[in-house]
Write an enzyme that holds these catalytic residues in place. Structure first.
Site, mmCIF file in Angstrom:
data_model
loop_
_atom_site.group_PDB
_atom_site.id
_atom_site.type_symbol
_atom_site.label_atom_id
_atom_site.label_comp_id
_atom_site.label_asym_id
_atom_site.label_seq_id
_atom_site.Cartn_x
_atom_site.Cartn_y
_atom_site.Cartn_z
ATOM 1 N N GLU A 27 49.885 5.809 46.195
ATOM 2 C CA GLU A 27 50.196 4.749 45.359
ATOM 3 C C GLU A 27 49.888 5.307 43.879
ATOM 4 O OE1 GLU A 27 48.113 0.302 45.198
ATOM 5 O OE2 GLU A 27 47.141 1.858 44.070
ATOM 6 N N ASN B 138 75.667 15.412 67.200
ATOM 7 C CA ASN B 138 77.050 16.093 67.477
ATOM 8 C C ASN B 138 77.656 16.085 66.201
ATOM 9 O OD1 ASN B 138 76.670 16.729 70.025
ATOM 10 N ND2 ASN B 138 78.240 15.556 70.890
ATOM 11 N N HIS C 101 51.538 0.000 48.134
ATOM 12 C CA HIS C 101 50.301 -0.792 47.594
ATOM 13 C C HIS C 101 49.811 -1.813 48.639
ATOM 14 C CE1 HIS C 101 47.818 -3.427 44.594
ATOM 15 N NE2 HIS C 101 48.525 -4.294 45.257
#
Lengths: 118, 156, 709
Positions: free
Chosen positions: C74, C441, C52
């Site tokens: 929104e 990793n 918003h």
């Protein structure tokens, strides 16, 4: 110099508005949510409050009620986005005087403020 | 300020290395300071004498004697460190003494042509024949080049 | 092509900073949203607020596409928070896609250049999600629900029906000095939020008088049953002129009519107001009184925004933005002061030792102490100013881990703790890449696919923890997973195969040492290089990068249990505590962070293992490195009998550095050797001592590596 308290959780919006107001001769203070606004209101006793609606911690509607408790004569103008009709109505019923729709034109906000603080 | 320079004139600082006179263009020279303790840095080439503290800044000091393979180079009271700026780096060079600042015109500069067999000619930009002496003009950028041309690669 | 936004560079800076904060919130919250089983109201509100606010701000600066996108978001989020939509993985994916688009749009602003991002697709997706849900109208447009036929207005007259009470009040009015008026107001055409405007107008007029009746009524207005007309029957003290004055100040009123109301005369009928087309008017209200302000407004709009102009002096800002360069410069200056502080004390010491202490020197003494104290405080505070919470760095990881896990088909629960831990900003810059690599990793190679995990009897979802904490003068960052762990045997085999170690050496390695082999360059135990991790960046680079900033890495692992990487980082790069030692009359500095102890021992305590000098300390063998040999390339001429050994420890490996003597402990400012000299083996930099001389700083990790080989 009339004092205006800007309440909005977005620093950017506050910045913009503060600049405009200061350039037009108002003394500006800021609050970043409803709670902050209530505290600052007590300290500063501004002539007008520009209150945003959607804010964390305490929203604008609640803040209107709280401020009115402290000062029944408080002048508060709601800054609303389209689609917040119900909330604004409630705010007016709680004692806010007027509202302005975001994003607002500079003339609009200035004329609104002028109506209330001169 | 001194008199205006003519078009093909340049100012040089003349200093001594051993018994020879050398010259460096003044535009590259930042300052000339007296000798101070030089901290050796292990693992660097022999002509890098070490590092010194110049007003809070650590700068390397170059030993010209060793670079140019000259004899001598003991420190005396007249030993100086000539601080030059090359590509933004401040570097000090050890010299035996600084004598004067001269104006040298192009005309009196000759290209080195094997006269000075002891020297590596690529470091020179020429030899100036002044009235009373010969001044060997150094190309500071070339002189400070490290073995494999590292100087300018190191400097970003 | 430029964007032509309605904002000064300063404003854009603030906008972008806030936008980034909102993006961060959205990212974190979306991940939480996906995980949470139950409806979390606070979370919903937070997500809604973020989009918003973004909508509001982007509309304000005139970035229409961002406003459009956030508007679409929104709408969906509003339905979510009203429970008219449920959270699905698809929905979250769409939101993430929106976020990615937003970042592109943000870059547009940053670079002042439009990108070729097409929003049609994502807007469509948002639209479908939104429309698929039941419920109230979209929050955007308010349809004025004209239950009332506007017919009444177009008639020439309006009739006002009064109830008995109302007539009564009317009759009493004049006794109270009040006059009845009928006020008709026509609002602007197609006014937004008409109902509220009507309401406000009603309230405003009600303040100055006593309203008897209105059409629409207050209730109807609250139910948004409004049209562009408001008719009021109101009792006022003032005369017409005054009322006109009041009404003329109210906004959005296109036209109005005031008529005195006399029930007897008018018989309840009043000529109705007719809308008149106004041609060629820019603004609805164009009062004389406002023209002065308008000039000012236009000036304000047209002024070239200068960043220097600071009208925000009154802002209640608790923080100040500082250029990183300025901080670096301050740090340098503090460094100089630190050197001089030490110098002052040396001079003072000199004075005291060699001269009579008279008034003047005592004064000098006191002042020096004070300067020293202030310098220390300054140093601490500048260091603090340079500190940033690692949060800034960690923030992007949850999203990254999520994406990586999805790509790799793994299920990972990623938990971060200690984000508030603070690190010097330059260290944060350096540590980012190594951390990313370690996390990749862990996801890629560490954590097993869900089925494999279940088959092993482990929970389906793998655990990945990133933790930052403070420990004395260090920051510790650990990355821990509960995956397959590192098998020392596999590493050993790989090392032998690649020719990095011999079979003999491999046999003699402890498990821990074997695991540490992965830090050797060129060693990869993964058969193929996955596109995620295989950037050619190996563990050796990770370790190097960390050691470059005076940090250390340690690894602990057990097969099938998991792996833990522990990274130790100094608090600051530039100023460290060091142990000063003397080697051949030259002073060297050894970072105290690496020093575990200093030992005085006898020459004859030295033993030899494989031609390497060692001593035995508390039952453990400590290899020795003679710094004199390393740095000065000379040996001790005489057998001095006594030796000083500085024991240094880096990532579990210990080495004893043999020096001539210990000089003392001191805080030193690290200076680089400069680009001209470049990298020197065993030396990490230089420092200027109190006496003005330059000392070299020992590169402990470098030496330990050399000793190991």
């Amino acid at each position: 110099m009339p004092k205006v308290l800007l309440v909005d959780d977005a620093a950017f919006m506050r910045m913009r508005c503060a600049k405009l107001l200061t350039e037009n001769g108002y003394s500006v203070d800021e609050a970043e949510n409803g709670q902050d606004a209530v505290e600052k209101y007590q300290k500063i006793k501004p002539d007008l409050v520009l209150m945003d609606i959607t804010m964390p911690v305490m929203d604008g509607l609640t803040a209107v009620a709280e401020i009115k408790k402290i000062d029944p004569e408080a002048k508060i103008v709601m800054c609303s986005a389209l689609g917040q009709q119900n909330t604004v109505m409630s705010a007016i019923k709680a004692g806010a005087k007027d509202f302005i729709i975001k994003p607002y034109q500079p003339e609009k906000i200035l004329s609104t403020i002028k109506r209330f603080v001169g | 300020m001194a008199e205006e320079l003519m078009e093909n004139e340049n100012q040089y600082v003349v200093f001594r290395l051993g018994r020879e006179n050398y010259g460096l263009e003044i535009s590259t020279i930042l300052e000339i300071i007296t000798m101070q303790t030089i901290t050796e840095v292990p693992g660097t080439e022999v002509f890098i004498e070490g590092i010194i503290n110049l007003r809070g800044r650590v700068i390397p000091v170059f030993n010209l004697h060793k670079k140019l393979n000259l004899a001598g180079g003991e420190t005396t009271r007249s030993t100086r460190i000539v601080v030059v700026e090359v590509r933004g780096n401040h570097i000090g060079m050890l010299v035996d003494g600084v004598s004067e600042v001269v104006k040298i015109t192009e005309e009196i500069v000759e290209q080195p042509s094997g006269i000075l067999s002891d020297l590596d000619e690529e470091y020179l930009s020429g030899v100036a024949k002044l009235e009373d002496k010969l001044v060997i003009l150094l190309d500071v950028t070339k002189v400070l080049q490290r073995g494999n041309g590292a100087l300018l690669e190191n400097i970003g | 092509m430029g964007l032509n936004l309605d904002a000064s560079p300063e404003e854009l800076k603030v906008f972008l900073e806030e936008a980034d904060e909102h993006f961060q919130t959205l990212e974190e919250d979306l991940i939480r949203l996906e995980k949470e089983e139950e409806f979390n109201e606070d979370l919903m509100q937070e997500i809604f607020r973020a989009s918003h606010t973004l909508k509001g701000s982007s509309a304000t600066i005139g970035h229409n596409r961002m406003a459009q996108l956030t508007h679409g978001m929104e709408n969906v989020l509003d339905k979510l928070r009203k429970k008219q939509l449920t959270v699905t993985s698809d929905l979250v994916d769409i939101m993430f896609e929106c976020l990615d688009c937003l970042k592109v749009l943000r870059d547009e602003i940053l670079n002042d250049e439009e990108s070729d991002l097409e929003l049609g697709d994502i807007l469509g997706k948002l639209g479908s999600v939104h429309d698929a849900a039941p419920g109230s109208d979209s929050p955007t447009t308010t349809q004025p629900a004209p239950d009332k036929t506007p017919g009444k207005q177009t008639e020439a007259k309006i009739s006002i029906d009064l109830s008995w009470e109302e007539r009564d009040t009317l009759a009493n009015a004049s006794e109270r000095g009040l006059k009845p008026y009928v006020i008709q107001l026509l609002f602007d055409v197609e006014l937004e939020m008409l109902a509220v405007r009507t309401f406000v107008t009603l309230m405003a007029l009600n303040e100055t008088g006593e309203m008897l009746k209105s059409n629409p009524s207050a209730d109807e207005i609250e139910r948004e049953q409004v049209t562009d007309t408001l008719v009021m029957l109101i009792l006022m003290k003032d005369d017409e002129a005054k009322i006109r004055e009041v009404i003329s100040t109210l906004p959005n009123i296109a036209q109005y009519e005031i008529q005195p109301f006399n029930d007897n005369v008018t018989q309840g009928e009043v000529p109705s107001i007719q809308r008149v087309e106004k041609v060629g008017e820019a603004e609805a209200e164009c009062d004389e009184a406002e023209s002065g302000d308008r000039n000012k407004i236009n000036e304000a709009k047209n002024k070239a925004p200068t960043a220097a102009k600071n009208n925000n002096a009154k802002k209640a800002n608790r923080t100040v933005r500082v250029d990183v360069e300025l901080l670096d410069s301050l740090m340098n200056l503090v460094g100089e002061l630190v050197i001089d502080r030490t110098r002052l004390f040396q001079i003072l010491g000199n004075l005291e030792a060699n001269y009579e202490m008279d008034e003047v020197s005592q004064d000098l003494g006191r002042t020096s102490v004070h300067i020293a104290r202030v310098t220390t405080q300054l140093q601490e505070q500048i260091m603090k100013a340079r500190m940033l919470p690692v949060e800034n760095l960690f923030n992007k990881f949850p999203r990254m881990v999520r994406d990586l896990s999805q790509k790799a088909g793994k299920e990972v629960d990623f938990v971060m703790t200690g984000q508030e831990t603070e690190l010097d900003r330059s260290i944060i810059e350096e540590i980012g890449d190594p951390l990313i690599h370690l996390l990749r990793n862990a996801v890629d190679h560490g954590i097993e696919p869900p089925d494999q995990r279940v088959a092993k009897g482990k929970p389906r979802i793998g655990q990945l923890k990133l933790q930052a904490s403070h420990e004395e003068n260090h920051i510790i960052i650990t990355i821990k997973d509960d995956g397959r762990g590192i098998d020392p045997e596999v590493v050993k085999k790989s090392g032998v195969k690649k020719g990095m170690i011999t079979e003999e050496q491999a046999k003699r390695l402890t498990d821990k040492e074997a695991i540490n082999l992965i830090f050797m360059s060129g060693l990869s135990t993964v058969a193929k290089v996955s596109d995620v991790s295989g950037r050619g960046v190996g563990m050796d680079v990770v370790r190097n990068n960390i050691e470059k900033i005076n940090g250390a890495t340690e690894i602990d692992s057990a097969v099938d249990k998991g792996t833990e990487f522990k990274i130790k980082l100094p608090l600051t790069l530039a100023i460290i505590r060091a142990l000063l030692v003397s080697i051949d009359k030259s002073v060297y500095a050894i970072p105290l962070s690496s020093v575990t102890e200093t030992i005085r021992m006898q020459q004859d305590q030295i033993e030899y293992v494989n031609n390497q000098e060692v001593i035995v300390v508390r039952g453990k063998v400590l290899p020795l490195v003679r710094l004199k040999k390393v740095f000065r390339n000379s040996y001790d001429i005489e057998d001095r009998g006594k030796l000083f050994v500085v024991v240094v420890n880096l990532a579990g490996q210990q080495v004893g550095l043999v020096v001539d003597s210990l000089v003392g402990e001191q805080e030193i400012v690290i200076k680089t050797l400069g680009k001209y000299i470049g990298d020197v083996q065993g030396i990490s930099g230089a420092t200027i001592l109190g006496d003005g001389n330059v000392a070299l700083i020992v590169d402990v990790s470098n030496l330990i590596k050399k000793a190991a080989s």
